[in-house]
Design a protein around this motif. Structure first.
Motif, mmCIF file in Angstrom:
data_model
loop_
_atom_site.group_PDB
_atom_site.id
_atom_site.type_symbol
_atom_site.label_atom_id
_atom_site.label_comp_id
_atom_site.label_asym_id
_atom_site.label_seq_id
_atom_site.Cartn_x
_atom_site.Cartn_y
_atom_site.Cartn_z
ATOM 1 N N SER A 43 40.581 -12.199 -1.389
ATOM 2 C CA SER A 43 40.878 -13.533 -0.844
ATOM 3 C C SER A 43 39.826 -14.559 -1.248
ATOM 4 O O SER A 43 40.158 -15.710 -1.546
ATOM 5 C CB SER A 43 40.930 -13.474 0.687
ATOM 6 N N HIS A 175 46.881 -1.978 8.326
ATOM 7 C CA HIS A 175 45.623 -1.237 8.497
ATOM 8 C C HIS A 175 45.590 -0.450 9.815
ATOM 9 O O HIS A 175 44.911 0.570 9.915
ATOM 10 C CB HIS A 175 44.425 -2.193 8.404
ATOM 11 N N GLY A 214 35.699 -5.011 2.053
ATOM 12 C CA GLY A 214 36.925 -5.681 1.634
ATOM 13 C C GLY A 214 37.340 -5.145 0.265
ATOM 14 O O GLY A 214 36.626 -4.330 -0.343
HETATM 15 P P1 13P Z 1 40.508 -8.933 1.028
HETATM 16 O O1 13P Z 1 39.926 -10.298 1.054
HETATM 17 O O2 13P Z 1 39.542 -7.839 1.367
HETATM 18 O O3 13P Z 1 41.215 -8.674 -0.285
HETATM 19 O O4 13P Z 1 41.588 -8.795 2.196
HETATM 20 C C1 13P Z 1 42.763 -9.477 2.163
HETATM 21 C C2 13P Z 1 43.694 -9.082 3.236
HETATM 22 O O5 13P Z 1 44.597 -9.820 3.532
HETATM 23 C C3 13P Z 1 43.504 -7.817 3.907
HETATM 24 O O6 13P Z 1 44.601 -7.500 4.693
#
Ligand code: 13P
Length: 303
Positions: A43, A175, A214
């Motif tokens: 992200s 998750h 992440g």
């Molecule tokens: P990241 O920024 O770790 O890729 O996570 C994005 C996300 O939406 C996790 O559910």
């Protein structure tokens, strides 16, 4: 004659050139979409790419809040192949409920996880992602923080700071499918593998992992870590890049349920249609755009 897949790929690349498009794809997208994108990332990386692109427009392969964020940061047209690809976690926080929390905790800074609507970001002091959440919470001057909407990430940060965190009760349904028993079973099957889990996982799951990261952090760790095998506790799309970039290593998904249905909605056919027909363009409500941009740019300025 070209088969359908090859034809779609050629047409996508042609439209991309002709229309001066930057194709961004999140690490959870299906392999064919990742392979044709200009940039695949987490992200934070995708937000930075959107903010700095020189291209005329962006097509975002991911979920709605990501495309909305790209639109706010780039100030350019942003298209999304499947507009209904939402994020249930982001939908768990409304601006109205946040206004109420701010009244109840007047001393608290508001830190919004990027998985939130523009309306929620506009009411927040600063945004964070899984890659920088601890740093952002430590950076705000207040000792109290309303952290929303993810209680998984929020509780993980709370475990590492002395600040008082008020945790919103949101969660990522994907998750949250992962439970301690899955990790026990995976470790039994692959005893020498390292266990990596996303901070959106439950506390009990994080407690059993070797590292909590992440998606970008997982990719970086695997490149340098001497382990030859990894059990991966995040959405299964990440395995494509992990395997592609680390051909000598083995990767096992921690649970077959780690699949986000929204991330899987985009495919080459919908990406092609999006480029051919210039749809669907993301609009950000004008009354929240400035506030959301301020909270996002604050994050980028310290990332
Ligand atoms: P990241 O920024 O770790 O890729 O996570 C994005 C996300 O939406 C996790 O559910």
């Amino acid at each position: 004659m070209l088969d359908r897949q090859d034809w779609l790929q050629e047409e996508i690349l042609r439209f991309k050139r002709e229309k001066d498009v930057l194709i961004l794809a999140h690490n959870y997208q299906i392999p064919e979409v990742q392979d044709i994108a200009d940039i695949v990332g987490d992200s934070l990386e995708l937000s930075l790419q959107a903010a700095n692109t020189q291209r005329a427009r962006i097509v975002f392969c991911g979920v709605y809040f990501m495309a909305e964020t790209a639109r706010i940061l780039s100030r350019k047209p942003v298209l999304m192949p499947v507009e209904s690809a939402g994020c249930p976690l982001a939908n768990m926080a409304t601006a109205e409920a946040l206004r109420q929390w701010k009244v109840e905790h007047p001393q608290a800074a508001v830190v919004a996880y990027i998985n939130s609507s523009a309306a929620v970001k506009a009411l927040s002091d600063i945004v964070c992602t899984s890659a920088n959440a601890l740093k952002i919470v430590q950076t705000v001057p207040q000792n109290e923080v309303i952290f929303l909407p993810d209680q998984g990430l929020g509780s993980w940060i709370a475990e590492q700071t002395d600040k008082q965190l008020w945790l919103w009760p949101g969660f990522c349904p994907t998750h949250y499918h992962l439970v301690p028993n899955d990790l026990a079973r995976a470790r039994q099957l692959h005893p020498s593998a390292k266990v990596l889990v996303h901070p959106e996982c439950r506390h009990e799951v994080r407690a059993l992992a070797d590292a909590v990261l992440g998606t970008g952090g997982m990719l970086r760790l695997v490149h340098t870590d001497p382990a030859a095998a990894f059990i991966v506790g995040t959405e299964e799309g990440l395995l494509h890049r992990l395997r592609k970039e680390n051909p000598g290593k083995e990767f096992f998904l921690a649970s077959p349920l780690l699949l986000c249905p929204n991330m899987k909605k985009t495919d080459l056919a919908s990406l092609h249609r999006c480029l051919a027909e210039n749809c669907t363009q993301i609009e950000v409500p004008s009354e929240v755009e400035e506030g959301a941009r301020r909270a996002l740019e604050r994050m980028l300025s310290i990332s």
